[in-house]
Design a protein around this motif. Structure first.
Motif, PDB file in Angstrom:
ATOM      1  N   THR A  82       0.834  -1.198   0.000  1.00  0.00           N
ATOM      2  CA  THR A  82       0.000   0.000   0.000  1.00  0.00           C
ATOM      3  C   THR A  82       0.876   1.258   0.000  1.00  0.00           C
ATOM      4  OG1 THR A  82      -0.066   0.256   2.407  1.00  0.00           O
ATOM      5  CG2 THR A  82      -1.755  -1.188   1.411  1.00  0.00           C
ATOM      6  N   ILE A  83       0.268   2.370  -0.355  1.00  0.00           N
ATOM      7  CA  ILE A  83       0.991   3.641  -0.331  1.00  0.00           C
ATOM      8  C   ILE A  83       1.375   4.008   1.109  1.00  0.00           C
ATOM      9  CG2 ILE A  83      -1.009   5.173  -0.179  1.00  0.00           C
ATOM     10  CD1 ILE A  83       2.066   5.726  -2.437  1.00  0.00           C
ATOM     11  N   ASP A  84       0.570   3.593   2.085  1.00  0.00           N
ATOM     12  CA  ASP A  84       0.916   3.850   3.484  1.00  0.00           C
ATOM     13  C   ASP A  84       2.191   3.119   3.887  1.00  0.00           C
ATOM     14  OD1 ASP A  84      -1.199   5.594   3.912  1.00  0.00           O
ATOM     15  OD2 ASP A  84      -2.553   4.005   4.604  1.00  0.00           O
ATOM     16  N   GLU A  85       2.405   1.914   3.347  1.00  0.00           N
ATOM     17  CA  GLU A  85       3.648   1.192   3.618  1.00  0.00           C
ATOM     18  C   GLU A  85       4.836   1.947   3.020  1.00  0.00           C
ATOM     19  OE1 GLU A  85       3.273  -2.810   2.160  1.00  0.00           O
ATOM     20  OE2 GLU A  85       1.682  -3.297   3.572  1.00  0.00           O
ATOM     21  N   VAL A  86       4.656   2.485   1.821  1.00  0.00           N
ATOM     22  CA  VAL A  86       5.721   3.270   1.184  1.00  0.00           C
ATOM     23  C   VAL A  86       6.056   4.470   2.069  1.00  0.00           C
ATOM     24  CG1 VAL A  86       6.337   4.694  -0.817  1.00  0.00           C
ATOM     25  CG2 VAL A  86       5.108   2.533  -1.154  1.00  0.00           C
ATOM     26  N   LYS A  87       5.035   5.153   2.558  1.00  0.00           N
ATOM     27  CA  LYS A  87       5.257   6.322   3.411  1.00  0.00           C
ATOM     28  C   LYS A  87       5.926   5.944   4.733  1.00  0.00           C
ATOM     29  CE  LYS A  87       1.564   9.029   1.325  1.00  0.00           C
ATOM     30  NZ  LYS A  87       0.231   9.612   1.511  1.00  0.00           N
ATOM     31  N   ALA A  88       5.613   4.770   5.256  1.00  0.00           N
ATOM     32  CA  ALA A  88       6.262   4.311   6.490  1.00  0.00           C
ATOM     33  C   ALA A  88       7.750   4.048   6.238  1.00  0.00           C
ATOM     34  CB  ALA A  88       5.571   3.050   7.020  1.00  0.00           C
ATOM     35  N   PHE A  89       8.077   3.452   5.097  1.00  0.00           N
ATOM     36  CA  PHE A  89       9.484   3.264   4.745  1.00  0.00           C
ATOM     37  C   PHE A  89      10.172   4.613   4.578  1.00  0.00           C
ATOM     38  CE2 PHE A  89       8.521  -1.177   3.467  1.00  0.00           C
ATOM     39  CZ  PHE A  89       9.577  -1.810   4.109  1.00  0.00           C
ATOM     40  N   GLU A  90       9.482   5.554   3.960  1.00  0.00           N
ATOM     41  CA  GLU A  90      10.062   6.888   3.782  1.00  0.00           C
ATOM     42  C   GLU A  90      10.409   7.504   5.135  1.00  0.00           C
ATOM     43  OE1 GLU A  90       9.118  11.334   2.005  1.00  0.00           O
ATOM     44  OE2 GLU A  90       7.481   9.884   2.168  1.00  0.00           O
ATOM     45  N   ALA A  91       9.498   7.413   6.087  1.00  0.00           N
ATOM     46  CA  ALA A  91       9.742   7.980   7.410  1.00  0.00           C
ATOM     47  C   ALA A  91      10.939   7.298   8.078  1.00  0.00           C
ATOM     48  CB  ALA A  91       8.495   7.839   8.283  1.00  0.00           C
ATOM     49  N   ARG A  92      11.011   5.988   7.985  1.00  0.00           N
ATOM     50  CA  ARG A  92      12.121   5.244   8.586  1.00  0.00           C
ATOM     51  C   ARG A  92      13.452   5.638   7.940  1.00  0.00           C
ATOM     52  NH1 ARG A  92      11.512  -1.000   8.159  1.00  0.00           N
ATOM     53  NH2 ARG A  92       9.497  -0.405   8.981  1.00  0.00           N
ATOM     54  N   LEU A  93      13.446   5.790   6.617  1.00  0.00           N
ATOM     55  CA  LEU A  93      14.662   6.178   5.901  1.00  0.00           C
ATOM     56  C   LEU A  93      15.078   7.607   6.241  1.00  0.00           C
ATOM     57  CD1 LEU A  93      13.692   4.543   2.516  1.00  0.00           C
ATOM     58  CD2 LEU A  93      15.637   3.854   3.944  1.00  0.00           C
ATOM     59  N   ARG A  94      14.108   8.501   6.373  1.00  0.00           N
ATOM     60  CA  ARG A  94      14.421   9.896   6.712  1.00  0.00           C
ATOM     61  C   ARG A  94      15.006  10.006   8.111  1.00  0.00           C
ATOM     62  NH1 ARG A  94      13.753  13.040   2.657  1.00  0.00           N
ATOM     63  NH2 ARG A  94      12.064  12.690   1.177  1.00  0.00           N
ATOM     64  N   GLU A  95      14.541   9.176   9.043  1.00  0.00           N
ATOM     65  CA  GLU A  95      15.102   9.160  10.400  1.00  0.00           C
ATOM     66  C   GLU A  95      16.589   8.828  10.368  1.00  0.00           C
ATOM     67  OE1 GLU A  95      12.856   6.312  12.622  1.00  0.00           O
ATOM     68  OE2 GLU A  95      11.085   7.598  12.745  1.00  0.00           O
ATOM     69  N   ARG A  96      17.016   8.112   9.360  1.00  0.00           N
ATOM     70  CA  ARG A  96      18.421   7.690   9.232  1.00  0.00           C
ATOM     71  C   ARG A  96      19.203   8.569   8.264  1.00  0.00           C
ATOM     72  NH1 ARG A  96      19.253   2.168  11.727  1.00  0.00           N
ATOM     73  NH2 ARG A  96      17.186   1.799  12.515  1.00  0.00           N
ATOM     74  N   ASP A  97      18.604   9.681   7.835  1.00  0.00           N
ATOM     75  CA  ASP A  97      19.265  10.632   6.927  1.00  0.00           C
ATOM     76  C   ASP A  97      19.718   9.993   5.623  1.00  0.00           C
ATOM     77  OD1 ASP A  97      18.955  12.889   8.581  1.00  0.00           O
ATOM     78  OD2 ASP A  97      20.681  12.259   9.777  1.00  0.00           O
ATOM     79  N   VAL A  98      18.896   9.090   5.090  1.00  0.00           N
ATOM     80  CA  VAL A  98      19.196   8.454   3.809  1.00  0.00           C
ATOM     81  C   VAL A  98      19.039   9.489   2.701  1.00  0.00           C
ATOM     82  CG1 VAL A  98      18.327   6.721   2.174  1.00  0.00           C
ATOM     83  CG2 VAL A  98      18.597   6.141   4.586  1.00  0.00           C
ATOM     84  N   ASP A  99      19.867   9.392   1.683  1.00  0.00           N
ATOM     85  CA  ASP A  99      19.840  10.299   0.540  1.00  0.00           C
ATOM     86  C   ASP A  99      18.694   9.916  -0.398  1.00  0.00           C
ATOM     87  OD1 ASP A  99      20.790  12.275  -1.336  1.00  0.00           O
ATOM     88  OD2 ASP A  99      21.640  10.610  -2.489  1.00  0.00           O
ATOM     89  N   PHE A 100      17.782  10.856  -0.637  1.00  0.00           N
ATOM     90  CA  PHE A 100      16.650  10.636  -1.536  1.00  0.00           C
ATOM     91  C   PHE A 100      16.899  11.310  -2.878  1.00  0.00           C
ATOM     92  CE2 PHE A 100      14.660   9.347   2.289  1.00  0.00           C
ATOM     93  CZ  PHE A 100      13.570   8.568   1.938  1.00  0.00           C
ATOM     94  N   ALA A 101      16.397  10.683  -3.944  1.00  0.00           N
ATOM     95  CA  ALA A 101      16.504  11.263  -5.284  1.00  0.00           C
ATOM     96  C   ALA A 101      15.435  12.341  -5.490  1.00  0.00           C
ATOM     97  CB  ALA A 101      16.369  10.176  -6.348  1.00  0.00           C
ATOM     98  N   TYR A 102      14.268  12.157  -4.889  1.00  0.00           N
ATOM     99  CA  TYR A 102      13.147  13.095  -5.017  1.00  0.00           C
ATOM    100  C   TYR A 102      12.564  13.332  -3.637  1.00  0.00           C
ATOM    101  CZ  TYR A 102      13.460  11.223  -9.754  1.00  0.00           C
ATOM    102  OH  TYR A 102      13.918  10.804 -10.973  1.00  0.00           O
ATOM    103  N   GLU A 103      11.822  14.400  -3.511  1.00  0.00           N
ATOM    104  CA  GLU A 103      11.186  14.736  -2.244  1.00  0.00           C
ATOM    105  C   GLU A 103       9.847  14.019  -2.134  1.00  0.00           C
ATOM    106  OE1 GLU A 103      11.032  16.094   1.435  1.00  0.00           O
ATOM    107  OE2 GLU A 103      12.728  16.469   0.109  1.00  0.00           O
TER     108      GLU A 103
END
Length: 151
Positions: A82-103
């Protein structure tokens, strides 16, 4: 081989520069299980998967980070439920300062219902977590090219 023979994805093998760092990312951040590890004469590797199925093998044998301008792997993508799962991964990755290609979540193209997040592992390998539906209305970074094509 018969006309009905088919292939399906097996596992992906990635060269990494630091196995411990990559295990922290793929196991702890993305949630893969470590199915096995080995060290033969200083040649370290790890098997990762989910529900006992091998999905990813990490080989500590790279001298440098991912080079997008060379032939080989373009990016590695996973599909969430689901899109909510994608957003949960995004939050987890942002907590770790992962480099994103897009916002944030982006669509795979203008008006597409599919989309997800695009980011990089510790060695710079390009990664994607997406869904086939649920991203309708999300921005598309490139009007004429697929979002996962050039990032």
């Amino acid at each position: 081989m018969t006309a009905t023979s088919t292939l399906r994805p097996g596992h992906t093998g990635l060269n990494v520069t630091d196995l411990d760092r990559s295990l922290g990312f793929y196991a702890e951040v993305l949630g893969f299980d470590v199915l096995g590890e080995g060290d033969e004469n200083g040649r370290r590797f790890a098997f990762l998967g989910q529900e006992g199925e091998l999905m990813l093998t990490l080989w500590q044998q790279a001298d440098g980070g991912y080079a997008p301008h060379l032939a080989g792997l373009h990016h590695l993508a996973w599909q969430a439920g689901t899109i909510d799962e994608v957003k949960a991964f995004e939050a987890r990755l942002r907590e770790r300062d992962v480099d994103f290609a897009y916002e944030g979540v982006v669509a795979h193209g203008e008006g597409a219902a599919s989309g997800g997040i695009f980011f990089h592992d510790p060695d710079g390998t390009r990664l994607e977590i997406s869904v086939p539906t649920g991203a309708l209305g999300a921005p598309a970074p490139a009007a004429a090219a697929p979002t996962c094509g050039f990032f």
